[in-house]
Motif scaffolding. Structure first.
Motif, PDB file in Angstrom:
ATOM      1  N   ASP A  27       0.820  -1.215   0.000  1.00  0.00           N
ATOM      2  CA  ASP A  27       0.000   0.000   0.000  1.00  0.00           C
ATOM      3  C   ASP A  27       0.854   1.266   0.000  1.00  0.00           C
ATOM      4  OD1 ASP A  27      -1.933  -1.946   0.283  1.00  0.00           O
ATOM      5  OD2 ASP A  27      -2.748  -1.169   2.159  1.00  0.00           O
ATOM      6  N   LYS A  28       1.951   1.246   0.749  1.00  0.00           N
ATOM      7  CA  LYS A  28       2.819   2.421   0.832  1.00  0.00           C
ATOM      8  C   LYS A  28       3.437   2.748  -0.525  1.00  0.00           C
ATOM      9  CE  LYS A  28       6.802   4.417   3.116  1.00  0.00           C
ATOM     10  NZ  LYS A  28       8.033   4.176   3.817  1.00  0.00           N
ATOM     11  N   THR A  29       3.948   1.740  -1.215  1.00  0.00           N
ATOM     12  CA  THR A  29       4.549   1.956  -2.535  1.00  0.00           C
ATOM     13  C   THR A  29       3.503   2.449  -3.526  1.00  0.00           C
ATOM     14  OG1 THR A  29       6.192   0.235  -2.090  1.00  0.00           O
ATOM     15  CG2 THR A  29       5.885   0.887  -4.399  1.00  0.00           C
ATOM     16  N   LEU A  30       2.317   1.857  -3.481  1.00  0.00           N
ATOM     17  CA  LEU A  30       1.252   2.275  -4.397  1.00  0.00           C
ATOM     18  C   LEU A  30       0.883   3.743  -4.205  1.00  0.00           C
ATOM     19  CD1 LEU A  30      -0.988  -0.903  -4.186  1.00  0.00           C
ATOM     20  CD2 LEU A  30       0.184  -0.057  -6.242  1.00  0.00           C
ATOM     21  N   ALA A  31       0.953   4.229  -2.968  1.00  0.00           N
ATOM     22  CA  ALA A  31       0.558   5.612  -2.664  1.00  0.00           C
ATOM     23  C   ALA A  31       1.719   6.603  -2.763  1.00  0.00           C
ATOM     24  CB  ALA A  31      -0.046   5.678  -1.263  1.00  0.00           C
ATOM     25  N   THR A  32       2.947   6.097  -2.916  1.00  0.00           N
ATOM     26  CA  THR A  32       4.112   6.979  -2.985  1.00  0.00           C
ATOM     27  C   THR A  32       4.131   7.732  -4.308  1.00  0.00           C
ATOM     28  OG1 THR A  32       5.392   5.546  -1.546  1.00  0.00           O
ATOM     29  CG2 THR A  32       6.638   7.058  -2.947  1.00  0.00           C
ATOM     30  N   ARG A  33       4.450   9.015  -4.207  1.00  0.00           N
ATOM     31  CA  ARG A  33       4.557   9.858  -5.403  1.00  0.00           C
ATOM     32  C   ARG A  33       6.030  10.195  -5.608  1.00  0.00           C
ATOM     33  NH1 ARG A  33       0.691  14.284  -3.323  1.00  0.00           N
ATOM     34  NH2 ARG A  33       1.192  15.321  -5.268  1.00  0.00           N
ATOM     35  N   PRO A  34       6.521  10.091  -6.839  1.00  0.00           N
ATOM     36  CA  PRO A  34       7.934  10.382  -7.090  1.00  0.00           C
ATOM     37  C   PRO A  34       8.360  11.783  -6.634  1.00  0.00           C
ATOM     38  CG  PRO A  34       7.000   9.242  -8.960  1.00  0.00           C
ATOM     39  CD  PRO A  34       5.855   9.565  -8.028  1.00  0.00           C
ATOM     40  N   ASN A  35       7.431  12.728  -6.649  1.00  0.00           N
ATOM     41  CA  ASN A  35       7.653  14.044  -6.039  1.00  0.00           C
ATOM     42  C   ASN A  35       6.291  14.619  -5.660  1.00  0.00           C
ATOM     43  OD1 ASN A  35       6.523  15.686  -8.169  1.00  0.00           O
ATOM     44  ND2 ASN A  35       8.411  15.400  -9.337  1.00  0.00           N
ATOM     45  N   ASP A  36       6.300  15.789  -5.054  1.00  0.00           N
ATOM     46  CA  ASP A  36       5.055  16.349  -4.495  1.00  0.00           C
ATOM     47  C   ASP A  36       3.978  16.687  -5.521  1.00  0.00           C
ATOM     48  OD1 ASP A  36       6.133  16.108  -1.997  1.00  0.00           O
ATOM     49  OD2 ASP A  36       6.719  18.210  -1.818  1.00  0.00           O
ATOM     50  N   THR A  37       4.346  16.801  -6.785  1.00  0.00           N
ATOM     51  CA  THR A  37       3.349  17.136  -7.805  1.00  0.00           C
ATOM     52  C   THR A  37       3.050  15.965  -8.744  1.00  0.00           C
ATOM     53  OG1 THR A  37       5.044  18.044  -9.276  1.00  0.00           O
ATOM     54  CG2 THR A  37       3.951  19.588  -7.752  1.00  0.00           C
ATOM     55  N   ALA A  38       3.713  14.843  -8.524  1.00  0.00           N
ATOM     56  CA  ALA A  38       3.528  13.677  -9.397  1.00  0.00           C
ATOM     57  C   ALA A  38       2.346  12.835  -8.926  1.00  0.00           C
ATOM     58  CB  ALA A  38       4.798  12.832  -9.407  1.00  0.00           C
ATOM     59  N   ASN A  39       1.877  11.996  -9.801  1.00  0.00           N
ATOM     60  CA  ASN A  39       0.799  11.070  -9.481  1.00  0.00           C
ATOM     61  C   ASN A  39       1.381   9.766  -8.951  1.00  0.00           C
ATOM     62  OD1 ASN A  39      -1.210  12.832 -10.486  1.00  0.00           O
ATOM     63  ND2 ASN A  39      -0.790  12.149 -12.561  1.00  0.00           N
ATOM     64  N   SER A  40       0.697   9.166  -7.993  1.00  0.00           N
ATOM     65  CA  SER A  40       1.094   7.858  -7.472  1.00  0.00           C
ATOM     66  C   SER A  40       0.584   6.766  -8.409  1.00  0.00           C
ATOM     67  CB  SER A  40       0.507   7.646  -6.081  1.00  0.00           C
ATOM     68  OG  SER A  40      -0.911   7.547  -6.155  1.00  0.00           O
ATOM     69  N   ILE A  41       1.124   5.570  -8.245  1.00  0.00           N
ATOM     70  CA  ILE A  41       0.634   4.423  -9.003  1.00  0.00           C
ATOM     71  C   ILE A  41      -0.840   4.197  -8.679  1.00  0.00           C
ATOM     72  CG2 ILE A  41       0.829   1.918  -9.296  1.00  0.00           C
ATOM     73  CD1 ILE A  41       3.887   2.298  -8.713  1.00  0.00           C
ATOM     74  N   ALA A  42      -1.188   4.284  -7.397  1.00  0.00           N
ATOM     75  CA  ALA A  42      -2.587   4.069  -7.003  1.00  0.00           C
ATOM     76  C   ALA A  42      -3.509   5.063  -7.696  1.00  0.00           C
ATOM     77  CB  ALA A  42      -2.737   4.174  -5.487  1.00  0.00           C
ATOM     78  N   TRP A  43      -3.116   6.354  -7.721  1.00  0.00           N
ATOM     79  CA  TRP A  43      -3.969   7.351  -8.363  1.00  0.00           C
ATOM     80  C   TRP A  43      -4.072   7.066  -9.853  1.00  0.00           C
ATOM     81  CZ3 TRP A  43      -3.983  10.820 -12.305  1.00  0.00           C
ATOM     82  CH2 TRP A  43      -5.077  11.694 -12.350  1.00  0.00           C
TER      83      TRP A  43
END
Length: 166
Positions: A27-43
């Motif tokens: 879940d943590k990796t899925l929600a992680t965003r490469p930076n503050d304006t990037a989209n996560s895998i989950a999104w």
């Protein structure tokens, strides 16, 4: 090969990519965003699924899997049921915290409904106007290509994000 076969093949390729990307991620990796304006895998996966569900249900004249099959409640996101993620802010992107099972469960349910619908598509039906809000109005054929394009791009972005996070 029929038109519907080509469309089904395109959607099955998106499904393969999504399963490759999401399977095994926590879940943590899925929600992680490469930076503050990037989209996560989950999104990205949630958004492409919402767009596919919304646009094809509208074009096919059926209720979205999101609401018809209870995925809106199961996902429990803080958005309106009609929200597809279009124009989301960084805070809204960050709010999408879903498990691999939730993401793939919803996607696979939408994919199954997509397959049912696409099996009914004929060459003659591609010219049917499905959205008059645009100039020129959008035909079924254009809508179907647009959805595949959107899904393929976002699936590729999710794969890229997974590579960045590895």
């Amino acid at each position: 090969m029929k038109t519907s076969d080509v469309l089904l093949d395109a959607h099955s390729r998106v499904q393969e990519v999504l399963h490759d990307v999401v399977t095994g991620l926590d879940d943590k990796t899925l929600a992680t965003r490469p930076n503050d304006t990037a989209n996560s895998i989950a999104w990205l996966v949630w958004h492409l699924t919402r767009v596919q569900d919304d646009h094809l249900a509208d074009a096919g004249g059926y209720e979205q899997v999101h609401t018809a099959d209870g995925w809106y409640e199961r996902l429990g996101l803080p958005f309106d049921a009609a929200d597809t993620g279009y124009g989301h802010s960084a805070d809204q992107v960050a709010a999408v915290k879903l498990s691999a099972d939730q993401l793939l469960g919803y996607y696979d349910a939408v994919h199954a409904r997509t397959v049912e619908f696409l099996r009914t598509v004929t060459d003659e039906g591609l010219d049917r106007i499905v959205d008059r809000r645009w100039n020129p109005p959008v035909s079924l054929g254009v809508r179907l290509v647009s959805v595949i394009d959107d899904c393929a791009q976002h699936a590729g972005q999710a794969a890229y994000a997974k590579g960045l996070l590895s």
